[in-house]
Motif scaffolding. Structure first.
Motif, PDB file in Angstrom:
ATOM      1  N   VAL A 486      42.576  31.890  50.824  1.00 20.29           N
ATOM      2  CA  VAL A 486      43.288  33.228  50.619  1.00 20.29           C
ATOM      3  C   VAL A 486      43.032  33.742  52.055  1.00 20.29           C
ATOM      4  CG1 VAL A 486      43.332  35.302  49.424  1.00 20.29           C
ATOM      5  CG2 VAL A 486      43.053  33.412  48.275  1.00 20.29           C
ATOM      6  N   GLN A 487      44.075  34.353  52.768  1.00 23.37           N
ATOM      7  CA  GLN A 487      43.936  35.224  53.947  1.00 23.37           C
ATOM      8  C   GLN A 487      44.043  36.676  53.501  1.00 23.37           C
ATOM      9  OE1 GLN A 487      43.784  33.789  56.836  1.00 23.37           O
ATOM     10  NE2 GLN A 487      43.885  31.721  55.727  1.00 23.37           N
ATOM     11  N   GLY A 488      43.098  37.509  54.332  1.00 27.40           N
ATOM     12  CA  GLY A 488      43.096  38.871  54.022  1.00 27.40           C
ATOM     13  C   GLY A 488      42.480  39.723  55.262  1.00 27.40           C
ATOM     14  N   ARG A 489      42.483  40.926  55.022  1.00 25.94           N
ATOM     15  CA  ARG A 489      41.833  41.756  56.065  1.00 25.94           C
ATOM     16  C   ARG A 489      40.979  42.741  55.379  1.00 25.94           C
ATOM     17  NH1 ARG A 489      47.086  43.543  55.268  1.00 25.94           N
ATOM     18  NH2 ARG A 489      47.348  45.741  54.839  1.00 25.94           N
ATOM     19  N   GLN A 490      39.995  43.398  56.150  1.00 27.44           N
ATOM     20  CA  GLN A 490      39.267  44.412  55.752  1.00 27.44           C
ATOM     21  C   GLN A 490      39.950  45.891  55.849  1.00 27.44           C
ATOM     22  OE1 GLN A 490      36.158  43.278  54.445  1.00 27.44           O
ATOM     23  NE2 GLN A 490      35.987  45.230  53.451  1.00 27.44           N
ATOM     24  N   ALA A 491      40.362  46.096  54.721  1.00 30.15           N
ATOM     25  CA  ALA A 491      41.279  47.537  54.474  1.00 30.15           C
ATOM     26  C   ALA A 491      40.346  48.490  54.240  1.00 30.15           C
ATOM     27  CB  ALA A 491      42.039  47.357  53.548  1.00 30.15           C
ATOM     28  N   ILE A 492      39.027  48.352  53.472  1.00 32.68           N
ATOM     29  CA  ILE A 492      38.275  49.589  53.124  1.00 32.68           C
ATOM     30  C   ILE A 492      36.936  49.043  53.483  1.00 32.68           C
ATOM     31  CG2 ILE A 492      37.534  51.091  51.209  1.00 32.68           C
ATOM     32  CD1 ILE A 492      39.993  50.419  49.972  1.00 32.68           C
ATOM     33  N   ASP A 493      35.863  50.038  53.831  1.00 28.72           N
ATOM     34  CA  ASP A 493      34.558  49.728  54.083  1.00 28.72           C
ATOM     35  C   ASP A 493      33.896  49.143  52.998  1.00 28.72           C
ATOM     36  OD1 ASP A 493      32.100  50.274  55.906  1.00 28.72           O
ATOM     37  OD2 ASP A 493      31.686  50.710  53.886  1.00 28.72           O
ATOM     38  N   GLU A 494      33.361  47.841  53.083  1.00 25.40           N
ATOM     39  CA  GLU A 494      32.724  47.238  52.176  1.00 25.40           C
ATOM     40  C   GLU A 494      31.457  47.930  51.327  1.00 25.40           C
ATOM     41  OE1 GLU A 494      30.584  42.950  51.327  1.00 25.40           O
ATOM     42  OE2 GLU A 494      30.612  43.709  53.228  1.00 25.40           O
ATOM     43  N   GLY A 495      30.769  48.709  51.935  1.00 21.33           N
ATOM     44  CA  GLY A 495      29.876  49.626  51.223  1.00 21.33           C
ATOM     45  C   GLY A 495      30.515  50.561  50.608  1.00 21.33           C
ATOM     46  N   ALA A 496      31.511  51.407  50.717  1.00 20.42           N
ATOM     47  CA  ALA A 496      32.247  52.630  50.394  1.00 20.42           C
ATOM     48  C   ALA A 496      32.824  51.944  49.061  1.00 20.42           C
ATOM     49  CB  ALA A 496      33.197  53.082  51.256  1.00 20.42           C
ATOM     50  N   ALA A 497      33.432  50.751  49.117  1.00 23.71           N
ATOM     51  CA  ALA A 497      34.404  50.170  47.891  1.00 23.71           C
ATOM     52  C   ALA A 497      33.131  49.766  46.901  1.00 23.71           C
ATOM     53  CB  ALA A 497      34.988  48.720  48.489  1.00 23.71           C
ATOM     54  N   PHE A 498      32.103  49.371  47.018  1.00 26.12           N
ATOM     55  CA  PHE A 498      31.169  49.026  46.241  1.00 26.12           C
ATOM     56  C   PHE A 498      30.676  50.337  45.587  1.00 26.12           C
ATOM     57  CE2 PHE A 498      26.553  48.752  45.094  1.00 26.12           C
ATOM     58  CZ  PHE A 498      26.372  48.231  44.131  1.00 26.12           C
ATOM     59  N   ILE A 499      30.288  51.480  46.310  1.00 27.80           N
ATOM     60  CA  ILE A 499      29.904  52.664  45.664  1.00 27.80           C
ATOM     61  C   ILE A 499      30.887  53.256  44.562  1.00 27.80           C
ATOM     62  CG2 ILE A 499      29.484  55.111  46.389  1.00 27.80           C
ATOM     63  CD1 ILE A 499      28.213  54.172  48.870  1.00 27.80           C
ATOM     64  N   VAL A 500      32.328  53.070  45.193  1.00 24.97           N
ATOM     65  CA  VAL A 500      33.236  53.692  44.163  1.00 24.97           C
ATOM     66  C   VAL A 500      33.359  52.841  42.934  1.00 24.97           C
ATOM     67  CG1 VAL A 500      36.016  53.703  43.948  1.00 24.97           C
ATOM     68  CG2 VAL A 500      34.914  54.588  46.055  1.00 24.97           C
ATOM     69  N   GLY A 501      33.092  51.660  43.031  1.00 22.59           N
ATOM     70  CA  GLY A 501      33.110  50.714  41.874  1.00 22.59           C
ATOM     71  C   GLY A 501      31.883  51.031  40.997  1.00 22.59           C
ATOM     72  N   ASP A 502      30.671  51.342  41.758  1.00 22.66           N
ATOM     73  CA  ASP A 502      29.602  51.847  40.755  1.00 22.66           C
ATOM     74  C   ASP A 502      30.002  53.041  40.223  1.00 22.66           C
ATOM     75  OD1 ASP A 502      26.588  51.106  40.447  1.00 22.66           O
ATOM     76  OD2 ASP A 502      26.549  53.196  41.166  1.00 22.66           O
ATOM     77  N   ILE A 503      30.681  53.837  40.763  1.00 24.43           N
ATOM     78  CA  ILE A 503      31.016  55.370  40.104  1.00 24.43           C
ATOM     79  C   ILE A 503      32.047  54.938  38.828  1.00 24.43           C
ATOM     80  CG2 ILE A 503      32.157  57.440  40.500  1.00 24.43           C
ATOM     81  CD1 ILE A 503      30.701  57.436  43.395  1.00 24.43           C
ATOM     82  N   LEU A 504      32.985  54.112  39.122  1.00 19.59           N
ATOM     83  CA  LEU A 504      34.131  53.935  38.283  1.00 19.59           C
ATOM     84  C   LEU A 504      33.419  53.162  36.802  1.00 19.59           C
ATOM     85  CD1 LEU A 504      37.051  53.411  40.151  1.00 19.59           C
ATOM     86  CD2 LEU A 504      36.279  55.500  39.070  1.00 19.59           C
ATOM     87  N   SER A 505      32.196  52.726  37.014  1.00 21.83           N
ATOM     88  CA  SER A 505      31.728  51.986  36.006  1.00 21.83           C
ATOM     89  C   SER A 505      30.679  52.676  35.271  1.00 21.83           C
ATOM     90  CB  SER A 505      30.959  50.414  36.539  1.00 21.83           C
ATOM     91  OG  SER A 505      29.699  50.833  37.222  1.00 21.83           O
ATOM     92  N   ASP A 506      30.296  53.988  35.746  1.00 24.79           N
ATOM     93  CA  ASP A 506      29.402  54.582  35.011  1.00 24.79           C
ATOM     94  C   ASP A 506      29.722  55.601  34.063  1.00 24.79           C
ATOM     95  OD1 ASP A 506      27.305  56.471  34.787  1.00 24.79           O
ATOM     96  OD2 ASP A 506      27.001  56.935  36.758  1.00 24.79           O
ATOM     97  N   ALA A 507      29.373  55.192  32.951  1.00 25.71           N
ATOM     98  CA  ALA A 507      30.161  55.992  31.540  1.00 25.71           C
ATOM     99  C   ALA A 507      29.592  57.463  31.511  1.00 25.71           C
ATOM    100  CB  ALA A 507      29.407  55.393  30.192  1.00 25.71           C
TER     101      ALA A 507
END
Length: 744
Positions: A486-507
């Motif tokens: 699968v060919q792809g490109r880095q569109a969003i900072d990896e750390g920022a993407a992780f932090i946003v995912g952590d926030i959206l999983s926080d009940a």
């Protein structure tokens, strides 16, 4: 008076045939395998990843052909009827039935009606060679000769069963219907293997007279059925009295729909690129597709009475972008079932916020613990004053980015976009696979709340980008012979993407808006965001698990607003059902943080948002803005304490929050004056308002009836010291009532 038989001249056709027998035919007949290979149904069969039929889509509007049917899959009754009707000595002759030729020639000589001399092999020869096909006036003498020669060559190179099989699959029956599969499914709604004697007789009768009236077809079928009954003791007794009614009903029936199945929208999408293929294998999972369609329709039925009838959903595999489910509409529940909601452009509402906060965090403008002001805001733009509001029309004061995003607060999102700028955010969206039609400046600050239009597919894939650590790659819906990496490109900072995912999983972080017992909570790890567009026209739920990203939209294809449909009652229940189905036997665990990300404990200062009339002791006793917690930071952005700087008196705390400096107001003479009041908002204690040097209020919130002209609005303390000042201009006709209208 007829001449004696001894003087009858030999018919011209017989002479031509005898002469042609001595002339070698230059045109070679095709091989059986070649004819089978060149046969193309008028439909494309759209299959799932395991070969199960999902959808049948018609691609050829000029003819109606079904699948090629092998001779053993044709009912014995139909084979018998066809031979009795068209070629009784099929298994005896070698392409030309000379007895039938002789009888036909003799009958033609004396103008006597006789059965035609064309055998099944000769008819097939005429079907295979375009030069031999019958025209409006019948075949010419040279065509008949060529047909005869080709028939004999077919008999020498093909087996009898191959000839009969090819004939049944290529013979025209009625109108656009060609081949026994299309006929069986169109007139009788079944496969050719299931035709009974009556249906077989009717099918065979149509070959002889494809465009005849139903009564004539019925009469021919009845005669054929009697013959079949005499030669086949196992066939039931013919009932000719009912054949006329049966033929009329069958010839009017059209049960072979142009498209049928459980994936009509994706089916049409891939069938348009079939390039002559009879079937296309997609990446979909048929069991998941059936469940998804049923879940969407079931939930929309539960929403009856709330003016919502449409919905769409898509499921993506995080690893490779394969589409696992594609439901474009609610089907029979919709008045616009042909509209593909997966590709339709609609306003995404708050679902763009995760991408906005990811950008602000990546640019180190914010952290997950940074405090944002959720209070009334009036932002000056080139097109006027922009006043964002929260979903519940309430303000929460100062909140962290974690709370602002998880609880989907609008004003903090707009303040974040002011930091990032609309044009920079538009570039970020495009990098994540959401191609906006206009520039970021065109949408302005409303872009933070989803004023642009995107498709469900693009939006869901944008969330998949977050799920993959900010790495974007396109989706795919057709199984590739050699899929490759699968060919792809880095569109969003990896750390920022992780932090946003952590926030959206926080009940806990979403509890302010959605509560702790929300449908968004799952028993396994997921990150999810809902969104509602302006005027309740669209409702979304997009989120991902360890392996899958699911996007759901509900609304109306017409664009009509819904009624009483919230973020958790609209699309979210369908999203939760799909996630539950996907992970009923498959775990989903939280992702590991990328290298370099820092986790640190943070505390928050005391609330500075107490009521303006509260005393200093009450402020001193106020609790922290948010509870202490561990938080994730990009390296170098971590800090232990987040607090609002304490006020050092009225001057430090007081400011005008609305309207913005430089605001221009336009009065409308057709609107009553009391409907055109302007809200003035201020923070601080013991404040006093002055309009053009004259005091007019001591409240933090005041309504002002505007008067044409340029005005200076000041906020002062009790001693008259100016704490804040704005200038505004009012344009338009004077308000009735004179200068007394200047008061609050």
């Amino acid at each position: 008076m007829r001449p004696p038989p001894s003087r009858r001249p030999l018919p011209l056709i017989a002479i031509a045939i005898l002469l042609a027998m001595t002339v070698p035919h230059a045109q070679a007949v095709p091989a059986f395998d070649e004819v089978r290979r060149d046969f193309h149904p008028s439909d494309v069969r759209v299959l799932d990843r395991d070969g199960e039929l999902l959808q049948r889509v018609r691609t050829d509007a000029t003819v109606r052909r079904g699948q090629w049917v092998a001779l053993p899959d044709v009912s014995p009754a139909l084979r018998s009827a066809m031979l009795l009707s068209e070629d009784k000595r099929f298994h005896e002759h070698s392409g030309v039935d000379w007895r039938a030729v002789s009888a036909a020639a003799w009958g033609n000589l004396w103008n006597t009606r006789t059965r035609g001399a064309s055998t099944i092999t000769m008819q097939l020869a005429g079907l295979l060679d375009e030069d031999l096909r019958q025209g409006a006036g019948g075949r010419s003498l040279s065509q008949k000769v060529g047909q005869t020669l080709d028939a004999q060559r077919l008999e020498r190179t093909w087996r009898k069963d191959q000839i009969l099989e090819a004939y049944l699959n290529t013979v025209p029956f009625r109108g656009e219907v060609v081949g026994i599969d299309a006929l069986s499914r169109t007139l009788f709604g079944k496969a050719p293997s299931g035709l009974d004697a009556r249906e077989a007789a009717l099918a065979a009768a149509l070959v002889r007279a494809p465009n005849a009236k139903p009564a004539q077809v019925a009469q021919r079928a009845c005669e054929l059925l009697r013959t079949m009954e005499q030669t086949g003791p196992d066939l039931r007794q013919a009932d000719c009295d009912a054949m006329d009614m049966f033929a009329s009903a069958a010839l009017q029936r059209r049960v072979f729909d142009s498209s049928e199945g459980i994936a009509p929208h994706l089916g049409r999408r891939v069938a348009n690129n079939a390039n002559g293929a009879e079937s296309i294998r997609t990446t979909l999972r048929a069991p998941l597709q059936r469940f998804a369609l049923g879940a969407l329709q079931r939930h929309l039925r539960e929403l009856r009475g709330r003016e919502v009838e449409d919905g769409a959903l898509v499921v993506l595999d995080n690893a490779n972008g394969e589409v696992l489910a594609w439901v474009g509409s609610s089907g029979p529940l919709s008045q616009a079932a042909e509209v593909d909601g997966v590709l339709a452009q609609r306003q995404p509402g708050s679902t763009l916020k995760p991408l906005l906060y990811a950008q602000a965090i990546a640019e180190r403008r914010l952290t997950a613990a940074s405090l944002l002001d959720d209070s009334s805001a009036q932002i000056s733009t080139a097109s006027g004053l922009y006043i964002p509001q929260n979903y519940d029309r309430l303000f929460k004061g100062h909140v962290s980015v974690r709370t602002a995003l998880a609880s989907s607060l609008n004003v903090p999102a707009v303040r974040t976009l002011v930091m990032v700028s609309p044009e920079a955010f538009a570039r970020q969206l495009r990098a994540a696979g959401l191609p906006l039609r206009e520039s970021g400046d065109y949408y302005g600050y409303s872009l933070a709340l989803g004023s642009a239009e995107v498709s469900l597919l693009a939006l869901t894939n944008g969330y998949r980008t977050l799920a993959n650590g900010g790495r974007y790659s396109p989706t795919r819906d057709v199984v590739q012979a050699q899929p490759g990496a699968v060919q792809g490109r880095q569109a969003i900072d990896e750390g920022a993407a992780f932090i946003v995912g952590d926030i959206l999983s926080d009940a806990n972080a979403r509890a302010r808006t959605f509560g702790l017992d929300s449908v968004l909570g799952t028993r396994f790890w997921t990150a999810v965001k809902t969104g509602t567009s302006k005027d309740m026209r669209d409702n979304w739920a997009i989120g991902w698990s360890q392996r899958y990203t699911v996007g759901v939209w509900v609304g109306n294809a017409s664009g009509a607003p819904m009624r009483d449909v919230s973020g958790t009652s609209g699309a979210a229940p369908v999203w939760a059902d799909l996630m539950g189905f996907l992970h009923r036997h498959e775990p989903s665990r939280a992702p590991s943080p990328p290298a370099g990300l820092v986790q640190a404990k943070v505390t928050f200062g005391a609330s500075a948002d107490a009521d303006a009339d509260a005393d200093a002791d009450a402020d001193a006793d106020a609790g922290p803005l948010e509870a202490a917690r561990s938080e994730w930071f990009l390296p170098g952005t971590e800090q232990a304490l987040f607090a609002i700087e304490p006020a050092t008196g009225d001057r430090a705390a007081a400011r005008i929050t609305a309207p913005a400096d430089g605001t221009i107001l336009a009065l409308d003479p057709d609107i009553p004056p009391n409907r055109q009041r302007v809200s003035f908002e201020a923070t601080g204690r013991s404040v006093r308002w002055r309009m053009d040097g004259k005091p007019f209020s001591r409240e933090n919130s005041v309504q002002w009836l505007p008067w044409p002209g340029r005005h200076v609005v000041q906020l002062t303390d009790a001693q008259g010291t100016v704490l804040d000042e704005i200038r505004l201009e009012v344009r338009g006709a004077g308000v009735k009532g004179g200068r007394a209208a200047r008061g609050p």
